[in-house]
Scaffold this motif. Structure first.
Motif, PDB file in Angstrom:
ATOM      1  N   LEU A   1      12.004  12.278  -0.746  1.00  0.00           N
ATOM      2  CA  LEU A   1      11.422  12.053   0.574  1.00  0.00           C
ATOM      3  C   LEU A   1      10.471  10.858   0.560  1.00  0.00           C
ATOM      4  N   GLU A   2       9.635  10.780  -0.473  1.00  0.00           N
ATOM      5  CA  GLU A   2       8.702   9.658  -0.570  1.00  0.00           C
ATOM      6  C   GLU A   2       9.443   8.339  -0.742  1.00  0.00           C
ATOM      7  N   ALA A   3      10.596   8.378  -1.380  1.00  0.00           N
ATOM      8  CA  ALA A   3      11.367   7.151  -1.592  1.00  0.00           C
ATOM      9  C   ALA A   3      11.937   6.599  -0.287  1.00  0.00           C
ATOM     10  N   THR A   4      11.996   7.446   0.743  1.00  0.00           N
ATOM     11  CA  THR A   4      12.513   6.969   2.030  1.00  0.00           C
ATOM     12  C   THR A   4      11.451   6.256   2.855  1.00  0.00           C
ATOM     13  N   ASP A   5      10.195   6.332   2.428  1.00  0.00           N
ATOM     14  CA  ASP A   5       9.122   5.671   3.166  1.00  0.00           C
ATOM     15  C   ASP A   5       9.349   4.159   3.188  1.00  0.00           C
ATOM     16  N   ILE A   6       9.028   3.557   4.299  1.00  0.00           N
ATOM     17  CA  ILE A   6       9.173   2.113   4.454  1.00  0.00           C
ATOM     18  C   ILE A   6       7.782   1.500   4.601  1.00  0.00           C
ATOM     19  N   THR A   7       7.453   0.555   3.737  1.00  0.00           N
ATOM     20  CA  THR A   7       6.165  -0.138   3.834  1.00  0.00           C
ATOM     21  C   THR A   7       6.353  -1.434   4.603  1.00  0.00           C
ATOM     22  N   ILE A   8       5.487  -1.631   5.596  1.00  0.00           N
ATOM     23  CA  ILE A   8       5.588  -2.795   6.476  1.00  0.00           C
ATOM     24  C   ILE A   8       4.284  -3.581   6.421  1.00  0.00           C
ATOM     25  N   PRO A   9       4.265  -4.717   5.722  1.00  0.00           N
ATOM     26  CA  PRO A   9       3.074  -5.582   5.800  1.00  0.00           C
ATOM     27  C   PRO A   9       2.879  -6.008   7.259  1.00  0.00           C
ATOM     28  N   TRP A  10       1.744  -5.658   7.833  1.00  0.00           N
ATOM     29  CA  TRP A  10       1.563  -5.891   9.276  1.00  0.00           C
ATOM     30  C   TRP A  10       1.641  -7.389   9.570  1.00  0.00           C
ATOM     31  N   PRO A  11       2.570  -7.794  10.392  1.00  0.00           N
ATOM     32  CA  PRO A  11       2.791  -9.230  10.632  1.00  0.00           C
ATOM     33  C   PRO A  11       1.532  -9.940  11.142  1.00  0.00           C
ATOM     34  N   GLY A  12       1.217 -11.044  10.507  1.00  0.00           N
ATOM     35  CA  GLY A  12       0.069 -11.846  10.905  1.00  0.00           C
ATOM     36  C   GLY A  12      -1.251 -11.350  10.379  1.00  0.00           C
ATOM     37  N   LEU A  13      -1.278 -10.122   9.872  1.00  0.00           N
ATOM     38  CA  LEU A  13      -2.531  -9.524   9.405  1.00  0.00           C
ATOM     39  C   LEU A  13      -2.551  -9.380   7.887  1.00  0.00           C
ATOM     40  N   ASP A  14      -1.438  -8.899   7.332  1.00  0.00           N
ATOM     41  CA  ASP A  14      -1.392  -8.653   5.892  1.00  0.00           C
ATOM     42  C   ASP A  14      -1.571  -9.960   5.114  1.00  0.00           C
ATOM     43  N   GLY A  15      -2.463  -9.931   4.144  1.00  0.00           N
ATOM     44  CA  GLY A  15      -2.754 -11.106   3.334  1.00  0.00           C
ATOM     45  C   GLY A  15      -3.810 -12.013   3.908  1.00  0.00           C
ATOM     46  N   ASN A  16      -4.235 -11.746   5.139  1.00  0.00           N
ATOM     47  CA  ASN A  16      -5.233 -12.593   5.797  1.00  0.00           C
ATOM     48  C   ASN A  16      -6.592 -11.924   5.940  1.00  0.00           C
ATOM     49  N   VAL A  17      -6.717 -10.705   5.422  1.00  0.00           N
ATOM     50  CA  VAL A  17      -7.989  -9.986   5.484  1.00  0.00           C
ATOM     51  C   VAL A  17      -8.384  -9.584   4.074  1.00  0.00           C
ATOM     52  N   LEU A  18      -9.607  -9.914   3.686  1.00  0.00           N
ATOM     53  CA  LEU A  18     -10.118  -9.562   2.371  1.00  0.00           C
ATOM     54  C   LEU A  18     -11.148  -8.452   2.496  1.00  0.00           C
ATOM     55  N   THR A  19     -11.428  -7.799   1.382  1.00  0.00           N
ATOM     56  CA  THR A  19     -12.527  -6.841   1.345  1.00  0.00           C
ATOM     57  C   THR A  19     -13.833  -7.603   1.174  1.00  0.00           C
ATOM     58  N   ALA A  20     -14.943  -6.875   1.237  1.00  0.00           N
ATOM     59  CA  ALA A  20     -16.247  -7.520   1.047  1.00  0.00           C
ATOM     60  C   ALA A  20     -16.386  -8.090  -0.360  1.00  0.00           C
ATOM     61  N   ASP A  21     -15.573  -7.586  -1.296  1.00  0.00           N
ATOM     62  CA  ASP A  21     -15.600  -8.085  -2.677  1.00  0.00           C
ATOM     63  C   ASP A  21     -14.701  -9.298  -2.874  1.00  0.00           C
ATOM     64  N   GLY A  22     -14.011  -9.711  -1.812  1.00  0.00           N
ATOM     65  CA  GLY A  22     -13.164 -10.887  -1.911  1.00  0.00           C
ATOM     66  C   GLY A  22     -11.748 -10.607  -2.347  1.00  0.00           C
ATOM     67  N   GLU A  23     -11.343  -9.342  -2.405  1.00  0.00           N
ATOM     68  CA  GLU A  23      -9.984  -8.994  -2.791  1.00  0.00           C
ATOM     69  C   GLU A  23      -9.139  -8.726  -1.543  1.00  0.00           C
ATOM     70  N   VAL A  24      -7.859  -9.024  -1.651  1.00  0.00           N
ATOM     71  CA  VAL A  24      -6.961  -8.787  -0.515  1.00  0.00           C
ATOM     72  C   VAL A  24      -6.894  -7.291  -0.235  1.00  0.00           C
ATOM     73  N   THR A  25      -7.168  -6.911   0.986  1.00  0.00           N
ATOM     74  CA  THR A  25      -7.164  -5.486   1.319  1.00  0.00           C
ATOM     75  C   THR A  25      -5.739  -4.960   1.418  1.00  0.00           C
ATOM     76  N   THR A  26      -5.575  -3.713   1.020  1.00  0.00           N
ATOM     77  CA  THR A  26      -4.257  -3.073   1.103  1.00  0.00           C
ATOM     78  C   THR A  26      -4.097  -2.277   2.394  1.00  0.00           C
ATOM     79  N   SER A  27      -5.146  -2.221   3.189  1.00  0.00           N
ATOM     80  CA  SER A  27      -5.089  -1.407   4.408  1.00  0.00           C
ATOM     81  C   SER A  27      -4.267  -2.059   5.503  1.00  0.00           C
ATOM     82  N   THR A  28      -3.810  -3.292   5.279  1.00  0.00           N
ATOM     83  CA  THR A  28      -3.013  -3.982   6.287  1.00  0.00           C
ATOM     84  C   THR A  28      -1.516  -3.722   6.118  1.00  0.00           C
ATOM     85  N   VAL A  29      -1.183  -2.809   5.200  1.00  0.00           N
ATOM     86  CA  VAL A  29       0.220  -2.426   5.004  1.00  0.00           C
ATOM     87  C   VAL A  29       0.453  -1.090   5.699  1.00  0.00           C
ATOM     88  N   TYR A  30       1.399  -1.062   6.613  1.00  0.00           N
ATOM     89  CA  TYR A  30       1.702   0.135   7.401  1.00  0.00           C
ATOM     90  C   TYR A  30       2.834   0.908   6.729  1.00  0.00           C
TER      91      TYR A  30
END
Length: 578
Positions: free
Chosen positions: A359-388
């Protein structure tokens, strides 16, 4: 790329926190004081969060908008997807007439509404939280209490408070596993510490429920049963989380609590049940004869109980008439079938390794268009919360949909009837869908712009005294997002860092974050909306909020004192050694 500042206003963490907390204050003000409808409160708070993100934090407007759209999507799927299918499953039992039999089955155990509140909201609700979570227990047990005669407001209040006890270990301990993955601390050790915190609340919750149903009289008459069920539940949580399985803790505790209730009722019969029933009948009559916001909203979107009780608008009108004959084993089985099937399907999906993995293998991860990779955490690391994560098959909502299809077939409902019930619910839930989507959009904007971490960092700056305040972060995170898992995703690493800097036990404070979230869930706009929708009080979320906020704050204070003392020599002996 956007990097949030911890103190964007005058380089002051205090003043920045005062601004960052404005969206939350908007929610509390509009719901608790101004008594706005929940969807307007959610939209107003979202507007404030967007304004703060753009003007104070300097987040580019297009990234703010994209954050809001990701949160909006998450609010619809999986959150409202779960609620929609949970209520549809219930409505199928109503349309088929089998819910009338379920009333008789529950009454066969006890016709005392105070006992029913413990069995349905606390024990069965705890089992649903263990297997599904994400609002399903509130939706399902809310309509069940309505159907056996509870008024809408009392049902909503009871299920929200009952839902506190199992939250930390809910959905097969997902909040705890998330905290462990983020911090690198053994999640079983975190769960063991939580097993030294939440059982104290669990032991008292059934007493709270009896008081909510029948006041001081109910406590005097029913305290032995309530205390036994609560203590058995709490002890089972402690034993399972420390010595058996963190993942199975709530399943074991809920079944143990239910067994304790059934066994005790065989040897001890409470008095005053008929008086409690009479009191509830008077309340229903009063609701039916007095104008209310619920009545005004009946045409603008309510849940299953759009009248004073489910029976007045659903069961008596839509259900086929049931005979007055005694219950046969077949009728008992069919009455219980949907809920037994829920347990079987969710247990298999969570506990059967190969099926769970598939069941978990059927999950689809979608990097949110225009957002994923363009938001960092306060520590300067790319946040993973932009993946749906699109859990199209493994989502509890999809499993509830499958359950509903099977139930419709077993109950021999026509496709036309099943689809009609579903579409009717979609229309009824339209304002609830808007509310939850707006609140999740608010949460994503606050999180990704840095507002939430600013508040958390400010609270964490209290040094050794932070141990007393650490549950507040979990409470705050869950109040905003409606999820203890999300609260841990927000604050678990912050709790760990603050503990290390203050010379405290990091595992203790990470556990405290999870435990604090337990008592914050009842006041989250998401859960308030789910409860209001389930019982037909759309538009009265503010009234429900005012009834539960003091319970939430009272339990939060107790947790703060417990965790604070566990960080000192007074109660440090309670913390298990890793």
């Amino acid at each position: 790329m956007y990097t949030p500042e911890l103190a964007p206003l005058a380089d002051s963490l205090l003043w920045s926190s005062m601004i960052a907390i404005l969206p939350l204050m908007t929610i509390f003000l509009t719901l608790g004081v101004l008594r706005w409808k929940a969807h307007w409160a959610g939209l107003a708070a979202l507007a404030v969060a967007i304004l703060v993100a753009v003007v104070v934090y300097g987040m580019p407007a297009h990234l703010v908008a994209l954050s809001a759209t990701q949160g909006f999507a998450f609010g619809i799927f999986p959150i409202m997807w779960i609620v929609l299918n949970a209520i549809w499953l219930y409505e199928l039992t109503v349309r088929s007439g089998r819910f009338e039999d379920l009333r008789l089955v529950i009454n066969a155990i006890s016709d005392d509404p105070r006992v029913q509140a413990i069995i349905i909201a606390f024990c069965f609700g705890g089992l649903l939280e263990a297997l599904a979570g994400f609002g399903a227990p509130v939706a399902i047990t809310g309509v069940m209490l309505m159907a056996i005669g509870f008024t809408a407001m009392r049902a909503a209040t009871v299920v929200l408070i009952a839902n506190t006890a199992p939250v930390a270990f809910g959905a097969i301990a997902i909040p705890i596993i998330t905290a462990g993955n983020l911090t690198g601390i053994d999640y079983e050790h975190i769960g063991a510490i939580i097993g030294h915190q939440t059982p104290f609340l669990a032991a008292l919750v059934p007493l709270f429920l009896v008081f909510l149903v029948d006041g001081k009289r109910g406590l005097r008459q029913l305290w032995p049963l309530a205390l036994v069920v609560g203590v058995v539940f709490g002890i089972s949580q402690f034993v399972s989380s420390n010595y058996l399985s963190v993942e199975l803790t709530d399943i074991i505790a809920s079944l143990a609590g239910l067994a304790a209730a059934v066994l005790m009722l065989r040897v001890w019969k409470p008095v005053g049940g008929q008086d409690a029933l009479a009191k509830m009948a008077e309340e229903r009559d009063a609701d039916a004869t007095s104008p209310s916001d619920a009545g005004a909203d009946a045409t603008s979107g309510t849940g299953p109980g759009s009248g004073s009780e489910v029976g007045s608008s659903q069961v008596d009108v839509q259900s086929p008439p049931r005979t007055g004959a005694a219950l046969t084993p077949g009728r008992v089985f069919l009455a219980l079938f949907p809920y037994l099937l829920v347990i079987v399907i969710f247990s298999a999906s969570k506990l059967a390794g190969p099926l769970s993995t598939w069941l978990e293998a059927t999950d689809i991860t979608i990097p949110w268009p225009g957002l994923d990779g363009n938001v960092l955490t306060a520590d300067g690391e790319v946040t993973t919360s932009t993946v749906y994560a699109l859990q199209w098959l493994s989502s509890p909502g999809t499993l509830l949909l499958i359950t509903g299809v099977i139930v419709a077939l077993v109950y021999r409902l026509s496709v036309r009837d099943a689809v009609d019930v579903y579409l009717t619910n979609v229309v009824k839930l339209r304002y609830s869908i808007l509310t939850v989507a707006a609140v999740l959009a608010l949460a994503y904007v606050m999180n990704q712009s840095g507002q939430t971490i600013t508040i958390g960092t400010w609270i964490a700056g209290t040094g050794a005294a932070f141990a007393f305040f650490s549950p507040i972060l979990g409470w705050l995170g869950t109040a905003v997002t409606g999820s203890d898992t999300s609260a841990n995703a927000l604050f678990a690493t912050l709790q760990q860092t603050a503990a290390e800097n203050a010379g405290l036990d990091p595992a203790l404070l990470v556990a405290a974050n999870t435990s604090g979230g337990v008592v914050g869930k009842m006041i989250s706009p998401q859960n308030l909306t789910i409860a209001a929708t389930a019982v037909g009080l759309v538009g009265q979320e503010s009234a429900i909020f005012r009834k539960v906020i003091w319970w939430s704050l009272g339990m939060l204070v107790a947790l703060c004192l417990l965790v604070g003392l566990q960080s000192t020599t007074v109660l440090s002996w309670m913390i298990p050694v890793q």
